[in-house]
Design an enzyme around this catalytic site. Structure first.
Site, mmCIF file in Angstrom:
data_model
loop_
_atom_site.group_PDB
_atom_site.id
_atom_site.type_symbol
_atom_site.label_atom_id
_atom_site.label_comp_id
_atom_site.label_asym_id
_atom_site.label_seq_id
_atom_site.Cartn_x
_atom_site.Cartn_y
_atom_site.Cartn_z
ATOM 1 N N CYS A 89 0.817 -1.205 0.000
ATOM 2 C CA CYS A 89 0.000 0.000 0.000
ATOM 3 C C CYS A 89 0.852 1.257 0.000
ATOM 4 C CB CYS A 89 -0.899 0.026 1.234
ATOM 5 S SG CYS A 89 -1.941 -1.427 1.385
ATOM 6 N N GLY B 90 -1.440 -0.901 -4.089
ATOM 7 C CA GLY B 90 -2.743 -0.292 -3.857
ATOM 8 C C GLY B 90 -2.536 1.134 -3.360
ATOM 9 N N ASN C 212 -5.521 3.945 3.468
ATOM 10 C CA ASN C 212 -5.106 3.427 2.164
ATOM 11 C C ASN C 212 -6.311 2.903 1.391
ATOM 12 O OD1 ASN C 212 -5.431 1.244 4.009
ATOM 13 N ND2 ASN C 212 -4.376 -0.080 2.572
ATOM 14 N N LEU C 213 -6.058 2.078 0.421
ATOM 15 C CA LEU C 213 -7.098 1.513 -0.424
ATOM 16 C C LEU C 213 -8.107 0.684 0.362
ATOM 17 C CD1 LEU C 213 -8.146 0.885 -3.285
ATOM 18 C CD2 LEU C 213 -6.568 -1.034 -3.311
ATOM 19 N N CYS C 214 -7.663 0.023 1.415
ATOM 20 C CA CYS C 214 -8.543 -0.892 2.152
ATOM 21 C C CYS C 214 -8.759 -0.461 3.603
ATOM 22 C CB CYS C 214 -7.988 -2.315 2.087
ATOM 23 S SG CYS C 214 -7.782 -2.924 0.404
ATOM 24 N N THR C 215 -8.392 0.744 3.935
ATOM 25 C CA THR C 215 -8.670 1.439 5.211
ATOM 26 C C THR C 215 -7.983 0.854 6.434
ATOM 27 O OG1 THR C 215 -10.720 0.310 5.934
ATOM 28 C CG2 THR C 215 -10.948 2.056 4.280
ATOM 29 N N GLU C 216 -6.904 0.081 6.247
ATOM 30 C CA GLU C 216 -6.225 -0.458 7.428
ATOM 31 C C GLU C 216 -4.903 0.237 7.737
ATOM 32 O OE1 GLU C 216 -4.290 -3.004 4.203
ATOM 33 O OE2 GLU C 216 -6.153 -1.894 4.558
ATOM 34 N N PRO D 233 -7.617 -6.907 4.269
ATOM 35 C CA PRO D 233 -8.717 -7.797 3.862
ATOM 36 C C PRO D 233 -8.298 -9.250 3.628
ATOM 37 C CG PRO D 233 -8.777 -5.769 2.604
ATOM 38 C CD PRO D 233 -7.492 -5.753 3.366
ATOM 39 N N THR D 234 -7.133 -9.489 3.073
ATOM 40 C CA THR D 234 -6.544 -10.834 2.862
ATOM 41 C C THR D 234 -7.340 -11.763 1.948
ATOM 42 O OG1 THR D 234 -7.505 -12.147 4.690
ATOM 43 C CG2 THR D 234 -5.655 -10.709 5.236
ATOM 44 N N ALA D 235 -8.203 -11.222 1.097
ATOM 45 C CA ALA D 235 -9.069 -12.116 0.321
ATOM 46 C C ALA D 235 -8.285 -13.145 -0.470
ATOM 47 C CB ALA D 235 -9.948 -11.287 -0.613
#
Length: 959
Positions: free
Chosen positions: A377, A405, A589-593, A777-779
């Site tokens: 990120c 990201g 960042n892109l995934c808010t963490e 997220p770790t998808a």
């Protein structure tokens, strides 16, 4: 004559029809006394002593070779052994009789052992088993299928035709099913062969096996492992042939072939300029010996297919990277600068290949390659000048190219209608530039491997905020819409207080109030109120006054309608940041963490991610703290190595990363960990487990970073940080509470570990990393390891997942196993799960305790998600990607949920997932098709950005 294989795998000629002469133990021999041998097919043949002698001799030659020195010993030994075996049967049946061929094999084996020929006996036993498996091939098939198989010729890769090798086919399927309960190799073979025809290609043959196993997953989750192992056979053939190592290897062969394959792979990869040349400097024999082929067996089909499609190194679309070689390549890349790179590479390999920990996708993509862009990120702040704006867009393109990201802070850019001194004109505001950012992300994507993904952040006092929240709408002027990028609100505490108190809120242009961007807490409130006073006195002309509650409702309404902008909170991100002395957190960042400092033209924040596989650390007594500590220690070391090894496409990113050295250790499989303990997500026990598990990870991660500081030195901006003041993440809750006011926050501050001792350790050694934790997220990496993503509840217990690798049936194996134990798993249950969209709540015969444990995401009240996240957040120095699931969403539910998120001290939230009121198409429930679970009842609203998929809310942009 016919050929047969001896114990070492070489071929030998034996007389056709003389099954008893083979070294596999098909020994028929007969001597005087009219002894006869019953063969396996029931026929009776004479006992011939010479056949025993020939067979045993071949066994010795296969193991010891045919040197002159060995020849004499072999001849004498074989003569004695043959005499012993023959004498045994003469004593038993002096007047003659019949003996089964298996009895002869047993006696040969016993004679070898008594003579001390243990190595010969061992290979003899192994080969007997191998031949037994081959014989079982035809027995495993139905008569009709056996007949069909006899007429099939297979077209090989070189264009030649050969009869279908039913024995090898059975070996592969037998290996695929080995150790799996309720999986039938006969069923796979029968179903696969029904679809074959004369002239089928070798590739189609392999595909038929995989697809057959795939279609059975919904009935039995273990078929997912079988399908993965069959896919692995395809991969072995593809890779080993390309590397020139072997053809048609089985899983059993990989014990010896992996070492050779690693060396050949490194040589080929370096020659093709796909791998870094320094990988050839490792002791490849030592590393190859450390590869564990048994770990190929732990993949689910989705996991291995994901690796095959998107991760494995390839040349001209030929994947020549085997699974364990892949993990070793990543480990070697991460260990390259260690003092003892071979030992560290093996240590890193063991952790990755065991699935105890997994690096993020960019690290898996690029470690050990010529361009090792390993970071996940990047966060930037966009300046308020034209060259700076387009410079930031250029940085986005370069960072995205190498799989990064992006999170952009756009708050400094002046608002629509603001004065431009240089041109004596008025600004068009932020929105037109965001359209350019959107199209840049689409054009560049992430190096051709994943879709480009970027998120724009704007503070809630910016005058463009009302248009900003509408960027994802499907109506209006399309030139002022961004359909492919993410957006997020960056919300000060003062705004939330005004919402709670039903007060007014004033919007400004940042060029008139430039210091608000860098202020937070009490200082922000004081300065903001000063500017509000200036609007009343006439000193500030460009502003807009709204009701805070009305703007809040518009934010929630757009979030429900479009999925954006997300709700993220500026003050807790800054007040709890360890790096307050070094700058300001302007966005996530892109995934808010990720919550790291950024500054225009000076610092692009970088974060390096990886995740602990939590269910791998659950034992009979709950969380295994000793194992967790060891995993965390190695994981933090790998993450710290990323910073030094990483390829930086933008110089300011490198400067920032080297100065602060932030990493983000997270977790995945939280739901699986609950299943293993039989805990319902919606329960106090689950909230408590979230607290305790994150406390342990936090403790060990801080400890590991401090140990690295003693070994490698502190990060350069350490002095002045909260760490240097003895303030750990759990302690920073007091700072947030003091600035916000206790009436606006509710926190749990309980702790169980020896935190005073850890504070003392940090005081002595310092920290290697400014930040050490973040839950992403770790998808994708959760798919690889076969667990639920991140901290998410189960989406559905049976559904079809779609991603860039295709469609995959996903069935909850924990539910299936529990239903099996209670005698409830059958075809009717499968049909019921399809009908009820993967929910167990309406299925009467499922007990209440299982209904609670296997409640799906939309059946868990949002308060449990927020409570668990709040307990985690108190231990984390950054943030967590928290999706919120709300069934039958309404304005009131959204209002309560997001107020609760802020009130509970959360730093950020991620997607809102709301369930549509429409039903599910049931017309496919009896077909057994792969996509039999309709996706009409998907999380709403649409559209979801390109990085994510509606049928399963798994964002793959970060991990």
């Amino acid at each position: 004559m016919q050929t047969e294989t001896n114990p070492t795998g070489t071929t030998q000629n034996v007389p056709a029809g003389t099954e008893q002469a083979s070294v596999s133990g098909n020994i028929a021999a007969t001597a005087p006394g009219h002894l006869r041998v019953i063969k396996r097919n029931g026929t009776v043949v004479p006992f011939e002593e010479s056949k025993i002698s020939v067979a045993i001799t071949k066994a010795f030659l296969a193991v010891e070779g045919g040197t002159a020195a060995a020849s004499s010993r072999i001849h004498e030994t074989v003569a004695k052994l043959t005499e012993q075996v023959t004498a045994t049967f003469k004593r038993r049946m002096p007047s003659g009789g019949t003996v089964h061929i298996e009895d002869i094999q047993d006696q040969v084996e016993l004679a070898l052992m008594r003579a001390g020929e243990h190595k010969i006996a061992r290979d003899y036993v192994i080969y007997r088993e191998e031949q037994s498996r081959k014989r079982a091939a035809k027995q495993a098939l139905s008569p009709a299928t056996q007949e069909a198989a006899n007429g099939i010729n297979v077209i090989q890769a070189d264009g030649s035709r050969a009869p279908l090798d039913i024995e090898r086919l059975h070996t592969i399927v037998s290996e695929a099913c080995d150790g799996l309960t309720d999986v039938s190799e006969t069923r796979i073979l029968d179903e696969a062969l029904k679809n074959l025809y004369d002239g089928v290609t070798a590739e189609e043959l392999s595909t038929s096996l995989v697809i057959t196993a795939r279609t059975l997953i919904e009935q039995e989750p273990n078929y997912s492992y079988a399908a993965a192992r069959l896919l692995c056979d395809n991969l072995r053939s593809e890779a080993l042939n390309f590397l020139g190592v072997a053809e048609n290897a089985t899983q059993a062969d990989m014990g010896s072939l992996y070492t050779e394959a690693l060396a050949a792979y490194i040589e080929k990869g370096v020659a093709l300029e796909l791998l870094a040349p320094e990988l050839a400097d490792y002791d490849l024999a030592e590393l190859g010996a450390a590869l564990d082929p048994a770990r190929d067996l732990q993949f689910t089909y989705l996991g291995l297919q994901t690796l095959y499609d998107r991760y494995f190194i390839h040349s001209d679309e030929v994947r020549f990277e085997l699974p364990q070689v892949f993990f070793m390549r990543v480990a070697m890349g991460l260990a390259a600068r260690e003092d003892n790179p071979n030992a560290r590479a093996i240590e890193f390999y063991r952790q990755l290949s065991s699935f105890d920990y997994m690096s993020s996708t960019p690290t898996l993509f690029n470690a050990g390659t010529l361009r090792p862009q390993l970071s996940s990120c990047y966060l930037t702040t966009v300046p308020d000048d034209l060259s700076g704006i387009y410079g930031a867009i250029h940085d986005n393109a370069m960072l995205s190219k190498f799989a990064g990201g992006l999170g952009n802070d756009w708050t400094p850019v002046r608002a629509l209608g603001a004065y431009i001194k240089g041109t004596n004109g008025k600004s068009q505001g932020v929105v037109p530039f965001l359209k350019v950012v959107n199209d840049t992300a689409v054009a560049v994507n992430q190096g051709g491997k994943r879709k480009g993904a970027v998120c724009a952040y704007l503070e809630s006092w910016h005058m463009d905020i009302e248009e900003f929240v509408e960027l994802r709408k499907n109506t209006g002027d399309d030139r002022r819409r961004t359909h492919d990028m993410n957006t997020a609100n960056w919300i000060p505490d003062l705004f939330m207080k005004r919402v709670f108190d039903d007060g007014e809120w004033t919007l400004f242009s940042p060029n008139d109030v430039p210091d608000l961007h860098d202020l937070y807490g009490k200082e922000f409130q004081e300065r903001y109120e000063h500017y509000e006073a200036q609007t009343r006195s006439g000193e500030l002309k460009l502003f807009k006054r709204v009701q805070a509650a009305n703007l809040w409702r518009k934010m929630l309404g757009m979030l429900f309608e479009t999925g954006h902008p997300w709700m993220t909170f500026k003050d807790p991100c800054n007040l709890r940041s360890p790096q307050q002395h070094a700058g300001v957190v302007h966005s996530s960042n892109l995934c808010t963490e990720i919550t790291l400092n950024t500054k225009s033209n000076e610092e692009i924040a970088v974060c390096n991610l990886g995740s602990i596989n939590l269910p791998q650390h659950i034992g009979e007594n709950g969380l295994d703290l000793d194992k967790l500590r060891n995993t965390v220690r190695t994981a933090v070391r790998m993450l710290d190595n990323v910073i030094d090894i990483n390829y930086y496409s933008v110089g300011t990113a490198e400067q920032s990363n080297m100065r602060h050295r932030p990493v983000g250790l997270g977790l995945m499989g939280f739901q699986d960990a609950l299943y293993k303990q039989h805990l319902a997500y919606g329960s106090e026990q689950a909230v408590e487990f979230a607290d305790r598990s994150m406390e342990a990870i936090s403790y060990y991660a801080i400890e590991a970073s401090s140990e690295l500081a003693a070994e490698r030195g502190r990060y350069s901006s350490y002095e002045g940080s909260l760490w240097s003041q003895g303030i750990l993440p759990i302690d920073s809750l007091d700072i947030l509470e003091e600035h916000r006011g206790s009436e606006y926050i509710q926190l749990n501050k309980e702790q169980t570990l020896d935190w005073p001792a850890l504070r003392e350790l940090v005081a002595q050694r310092g920290m290697r990393n400014s930040n050490v934790m973040a839950i992403a997220p770790t998808a994708t990496i959760a798919n690889i390891t076969g667990v639920s993503q991140s901290i998410e509840p189960t989406y559905q217990n049976l559904y079809v997942k779609s991603n860039l690798s295709g469609e995959f049936t996903v069935v909850n194996p924990y539910l299936v196993n529990d239903l099996k134990e209670r005698g409830l798993w059958d075809g009717v249950m499968v049909n019921d799960l399809k009908y009820y969209d993967g929910s167990v709540q309406a299925i009467d015969r499922i007990p209440a305790d299982l209904k609670a444990i296997y409640a799906t995401a939309f059946e868990v009240e949002p308060r449990w998600l927020v409570d668990a996240a709040s307990r985690r957040q108190k231990w984390i120095d950054q943030a967590q990607s928290l999706n919120l699931y709300i069934n039958n969403a309404s304005g009131k539910k959204l209002d309560i949920t997001y107020r609760m998120a802020w009130y509970s001290g959360l730093k950020t939230t991620y997607y809102l997932r709301s369930l549509a009121a429409t039903g599910t198409e049931k017309s496919t429930i009896d077909t057994g098709a792969l996509n039999a679970v309709s996706n009409n009842s998907e999380p709403q609203p649409a559209p979801v950005p390109q990085a994510c998929s509606l049928d399963d809310p798994d964002c793959e942009a970060c991990q």
